[in-house]
Motif scaffolding. Structure first.
Motif, PDB file in Angstrom:
ATOM      1  N   ASP A   1       0.031  -1.070   0.238  1.00 23.81           N
ATOM      2  CA  ASP A   1      -0.130   0.071  -0.080  1.00 23.81           C
ATOM      3  C   ASP A   1       0.772   1.351   0.126  1.00 23.81           C
ATOM      4  O   ASP A   1       1.804   1.277   1.472  1.00 23.81           O
ATOM      5  N   PRO A   2       0.602   2.130  -1.426  1.00 20.73           N
ATOM      6  CA  PRO A   2       1.453   3.048  -1.146  1.00 20.73           C
ATOM      7  C   PRO A   2       1.056   4.003  -0.404  1.00 20.73           C
ATOM      8  O   PRO A   2       2.684   4.790   0.262  1.00 20.73           O
ATOM      9  N   ASP A   3       0.243   4.531   0.063  1.00 24.07           N
ATOM     10  CA  ASP A   3      -0.325   5.544   1.413  1.00 24.07           C
ATOM     11  C   ASP A   3       0.480   4.823   2.530  1.00 24.07           C
ATOM     12  O   ASP A   3       1.668   5.779   3.411  1.00 24.07           O
ATOM     13  N   ARG A   4       0.734   4.030   2.694  1.00 20.43           N
ATOM     14  CA  ARG A   4       1.424   2.923   4.074  1.00 20.43           C
ATOM     15  C   ARG A   4       2.285   3.439   3.999  1.00 20.43           C
ATOM     16  O   ARG A   4       3.100   3.561   5.377  1.00 20.43           O
ATOM     17  N   VAL A   5       3.602   3.094   3.019  1.00 18.63           N
ATOM     18  CA  VAL A   5       5.011   3.234   2.649  1.00 18.63           C
ATOM     19  C   VAL A   5       4.608   5.312   3.137  1.00 18.63           C
ATOM     20  O   VAL A   5       5.629   5.142   4.081  1.00 18.63           O
ATOM     21  N   SER A   6       4.226   5.409   2.422  1.00 18.08           N
ATOM     22  CA  SER A   6       4.257   7.174   2.483  1.00 18.08           C
ATOM     23  C   SER A   6       4.072   8.363   4.169  1.00 18.08           C
ATOM     24  O   SER A   6       4.605   8.644   4.668  1.00 18.08           O
ATOM     25  N   LYS A   7       3.184   7.390   4.853  1.00 14.91           N
ATOM     26  CA  LYS A   7       2.698   7.375   6.095  1.00 14.91           C
ATOM     27  C   LYS A   7       3.823   7.062   6.819  1.00 14.91           C
ATOM     28  O   LYS A   7       4.449   7.715   8.484  1.00 14.91           O
ATOM     29  N   THR A   8       4.454   6.084   6.740  1.00 15.84           N
ATOM     30  CA  THR A   8       5.900   5.150   7.886  1.00 15.84           C
ATOM     31  C   THR A   8       6.763   6.397   7.288  1.00 15.84           C
ATOM     32  O   THR A   8       7.968   7.121   8.250  1.00 15.84           O
ATOM     33  N   GLU A  10       6.794   9.624   7.007  1.00 17.04           N
ATOM     34  CA  GLU A  10       6.332  10.171   7.447  1.00 17.04           C
ATOM     35  C   GLU A  10       6.393  10.467   9.064  1.00 17.04           C
ATOM     36  O   GLU A  10       7.320  11.673   9.742  1.00 17.04           O
ATOM     37  N   ARG A  11       6.696   9.755   9.581  1.00 17.27           N
ATOM     38  CA  ARG A  11       6.668   8.937  10.908  1.00 17.27           C
ATOM     39  C   ARG A  11       8.099   8.919  11.059  1.00 17.27           C
ATOM     40  O   ARG A  11       8.392   9.913  12.493  1.00 17.27           O
ATOM     41  N   ILE A  12       8.871   8.916  10.590  1.00 14.62           N
ATOM     42  CA  ILE A  12      10.080   8.660  10.647  1.00 14.62           C
ATOM     43  C   ILE A  12      10.852   9.021  11.056  1.00 14.62           C
ATOM     44  O   ILE A  12      11.820  10.775  11.402  1.00 14.62           O
ATOM     45  N   VAL A  13      10.776  10.620   9.945  1.00 13.22           N
ATOM     46  CA  VAL A  13      11.477  11.959   9.417  1.00 13.22           C
ATOM     47  C   VAL A  13      10.898  12.568  10.757  1.00 13.22           C
ATOM     48  O   VAL A  13      11.184  13.504  11.007  1.00 13.22           O
ATOM     49  N   LYS A  14       9.803  12.077  11.255  1.00 12.17           N
ATOM     50  CA  LYS A  14       9.072  13.750  12.624  1.00 12.17           C
ATOM     51  C   LYS A  14       9.715  12.744  13.844  1.00 12.17           C
ATOM     52  O   LYS A  14      10.425  13.885  14.575  1.00 12.17           O
ATOM     53  N   GLN A  15      10.138  11.409  13.898  1.00 13.24           N
ATOM     54  CA  GLN A  15      10.686  10.720  14.947  1.00 13.24           C
ATOM     55  C   GLN A  15      12.581  11.297  15.065  1.00 13.24           C
ATOM     56  O   GLN A  15      12.902  11.586  15.769  1.00 13.24           O
ATOM     57  N   VAL A  16      12.960  11.453  13.968  1.00  9.73           N
ATOM     58  CA  VAL A  16      14.319  11.833  14.590  1.00  9.73           C
ATOM     59  C   VAL A  16      14.368  13.134  13.702  1.00  9.73           C
ATOM     60  O   VAL A  16      15.598  13.784  13.898  1.00  9.73           O
ATOM     61  N   ASP A  17      13.507  13.935  13.601  1.00 11.31           N
ATOM     62  CA  ASP A  17      13.273  15.743  14.317  1.00 11.31           C
ATOM     63  C   ASP A  17      14.376  16.150  12.440  1.00 11.31           C
ATOM     64  O   ASP A  17      14.830  16.929  12.955  1.00 11.31           O
ATOM     65  N   LEU A  18      13.397  15.856  11.313  1.00  8.65           N
ATOM     66  CA  LEU A  18      14.210  16.083  10.248  1.00  8.65           C
ATOM     67  C   LEU A  18      13.091  17.255  10.057  1.00  8.65           C
ATOM     68  O   LEU A  18      11.924  17.160  10.216  1.00  8.65           O
ATOM     69  N   LYS A  19      13.789  17.938   8.698  1.00  9.75           N
ATOM     70  CA  LYS A  19      12.574  18.882   8.454  1.00  9.75           C
ATOM     71  C   LYS A  19      12.126  17.973   7.470  1.00  9.75           C
ATOM     72  O   LYS A  19      11.851  17.142   7.360  1.00  9.75           O
ATOM     73  N   PRO A  20      10.391  18.803   7.364  1.00 10.93           N
ATOM     74  CA  PRO A  20       8.924  17.847   6.823  1.00 10.93           C
ATOM     75  C   PRO A  20      10.070  17.720   5.174  1.00 10.93           C
ATOM     76  O   PRO A  20      10.216  18.709   4.564  1.00 10.93           O
ATOM     77  N   ILE A  21       9.551  16.988   4.509  1.00  9.64           N
ATOM     78  CA  ILE A  21      10.201  15.974   3.667  1.00  9.64           C
ATOM     79  C   ILE A  21       8.961  14.900   2.774  1.00  9.64           C
ATOM     80  O   ILE A  21       8.672  13.851   3.738  1.00  9.64           O
ATOM     81  N   ARG A  22       9.209  15.379   1.822  1.00 14.46           N
ATOM     82  CA  ARG A  22       7.373  14.462   1.296  1.00 14.46           C
ATOM     83  C   ARG A  22       8.698  12.846   0.869  1.00 14.46           C
ATOM     84  O   ARG A  22      10.154  12.993   0.239  1.00 14.46           O
ATOM     85  N   LEU A  23       8.272  11.843   0.160  1.00 15.74           N
ATOM     86  CA  LEU A  23       9.366  10.821   0.116  1.00 15.74           C
ATOM     87  C   LEU A  23       9.298  10.891  -1.699  1.00 15.74           C
ATOM     88  O   LEU A  23      10.175  10.478  -1.948  1.00 15.74           O
ATOM     89  N   HIS A  24       8.754  11.307  -2.673  1.00 16.94           N
ATOM     90  CA  HIS A  24       8.172  11.611  -3.147  1.00 16.94           C
ATOM     91  C   HIS A  24       9.969  12.870  -3.562  1.00 16.94           C
ATOM     92  O   HIS A  24      10.274  12.389  -4.109  1.00 16.94           O
TER      93      HIS A  24
END
Length: 77
Positions: A1-8, A10-24
């Motif tokens: 499920d591509p949406d699940r990959v994107s949400k995961t 996003e969650r990792i990016v927040k956890q490691v305190d990176l600036k918001p970035i999309r998988l794409h």
């Protein structure tokens, strides 16, 4: 499920305190990083594009590349 990959992602990016970035956005980073050392038609194949025009949309000039280009003997002026 591509949406699940994107949400995961996003969650990792927040956890490691990176600036918001999309998988794409990583595709754009990949294209930009590999554009200089690699012929565009090879990069097109690696990225799975049917046209070099599409690949060119993923390549963004870096400040360093612009500076080198302006200092090259082929630059105008």
């Amino acid at each position: 499920d591509p949406d699940r990959v994107s949400k995961t992602f996003e969650r990792i990016v927040k956890q490691v305190d990176l600036k918001p970035i999309r998988l794409h956005d990583l595709r754009h980073s990949f294209g930009t990083i590999h554009a200089e050392p690699m012929p565009i038609h090879v990069l097109k194949e690696i990225m799975g594009h049917s046209s070099v025009t599409t690949t060119e949309r993923y390549v963004h000039p870096t400040e360093d590349a612009i500076r080198r280009s302006m200092n090259s003997p082929h630059s105008p002026g």
